[in-house]
Structure formats: C-alpha cells, structure tokens
Design a protein around this motif. Structure first.
Motif, short mmCIF file in Angstrom:
data_model
loop_
_atom_site.label_atom_id
_atom_site.label_comp_id
_atom_site.label_asym_id
_atom_site.label_seq_id
_atom_site.Cartn_x
_atom_site.Cartn_y
_atom_site.Cartn_z
N ILE A 1 0.84 -1.20 0.00
CA ILE A 1 0.00 0.00 0.00
C ILE A 1 0.88 1.25 0.00
CG2 ILE A 1 -1.68 1.33 1.36
CD1 ILE A 1 -2.93 -1.02 -0.04
N LEU A 2 1.95 1.27 0.80
CA LEU A 2 2.85 2.43 0.86
C LEU A 2 3.55 2.66 -0.49
CD1 LEU A 2 4.43 1.99 4.41
CD2 LEU A 2 2.80 3.72 3.66
N ALA B 1 1.02 4.03 -2.99
CA ALA B 1 0.71 5.44 -2.72
C ALA B 1 1.83 6.36 -3.21
CB ALA B 1 0.46 5.65 -1.23
N SER B 2 3.07 5.96 -3.00
CA SER B 2 4.18 6.82 -3.45
C SER B 2 4.26 6.85 -4.98
CB SER B 2 5.51 6.35 -2.85
OG SER B 2 5.86 5.08 -3.34
N ALA C 1 1.68 6.48 -7.03
CA ALA C 1 0.54 7.29 -7.46
C ALA C 1 0.83 8.77 -7.30
CB ALA C 1 -0.70 6.89 -6.67
N GLY C 2 1.48 9.16 -6.20
CA GLY C 2 1.84 10.58 -5.98
C GLY C 2 2.80 11.08 -7.03
N THR D 1 0.94 11.41 -10.41
CA THR D 1 0.05 12.57 -10.41
C THR D 1 0.84 13.85 -10.64
OG1 THR D 1 -1.45 11.44 -8.90
CG2 THR D 1 -1.68 13.81 -9.06
#
Length: 148
Positions: free
Chosen positions: A16-17, A20-21, A23-24, A27
């Motif tokens: 998950i971590l 998330a990184s 995806a950031g 983006t």
C-alpha cells in the motif's frame, strides 16, 4: 498460524505504501505535463493568428536597396497586433542574420491588422540576385530581388 497472518499484513502494508508513493509521483508528472501542454497551446495559438506579408516590390530593386540600406515594407495580415520593434524581427539577408536598425509603423502607433511597417537594415549588397527571409512570431516570408 499467527506468524503467517502478521507477515502477510506487513507485506500488504508495504504494498500500500509503495502504491501510494508511485501514485503521488505519477500525479505530479501528469500535472506538469498538462501545464506544459497548456503553455504550448497558447504559443501555437499566437503563431496561428500571426500572418505577415512582405509587400515591397521586387520589380523595383532601387526601392528596396540603396547605398547600403535595405528598406522592406511588411504588412500585418493576421489577427494579432504585433510588436513593431527591431527585436521582434528575425531577418536573413542571403543567409546572413541582420538586425534591423529601425522599424516604423506607417500611419499609426501600433502594428495592428492591415497596418504596414517600414523595416530598415544596414547591409551592403553586391550586384546580383538576393534573398531576404523575414520572420515575425514564427511566420516567415521570403523576398527575392536583383540589384544592378
């Protein structure tokens, strides 16, 4: 059995971590690309709305060239109001870059649609055929004439 569940939970949290990184980062990259495309579209729009024509008569070379001075008449035929200053023009005389010495709007203050500017260049020319390329805001026009 509890050890299998706790190790699976640790791997799940790590996944998950990482997601998330990633995806950031993605983006942020997409936002920068979107901004660059927006800036480029404004530049392309300005180039599309810019159109100039060199209206000097190549059949009258004495009106274009006289004793080391080249005089060009350039008409704004686009929909943009253009800057009428020497730095706004890129001029190549027989393949050599020449900075205009003077730019004057005829019959007006600003170079609006339908207005003509007189562009003066200081350049010695030999007898024979000559090519002058004038570029304003990405729009290029060519004038060919002969001196005698």
């Amino acid at each position: 059995m509890a050890s299998v569940s706790s190790s699976t939970l640790i791997i799940f949290i790590a996944s998950i971590l990482v997601a998330a990184s990633v995806a950031g980062t993605m983006t942020n990259g997409v936002q920068r690309l979107s901004g660059a495309l927006g800036d480029r579209s404004v530049d392309v729009s300005d180039e599309i709305r810019t159109d100039v024509e060199v209206i000097s008569d190549p059949g009258s070379p004495s009106a274009i060239y006289d004793n080391g001075t080249i005089t060009l008449l350039v008409k704004n035929t686009g929909s943009n109001t253009l800057p009428a200053r020497p730095g706004a023009f890129d001029v190549l005389v027989d393949g050599q870059y020449v900075v205009p010495s003077n730019v004057t709007v005829l019959d007006g203050e600003t170079w609006q649609t339908g207005d003509v500017v007189r562009v003066t260049l200081e350049q010695e020319l030999a007898e024979g055929d000559h090519r002058i390329a004038v570029t304003v805001n990405g729009d290029e026009e060519l004038l060919e004439f002969r001196t005698s």
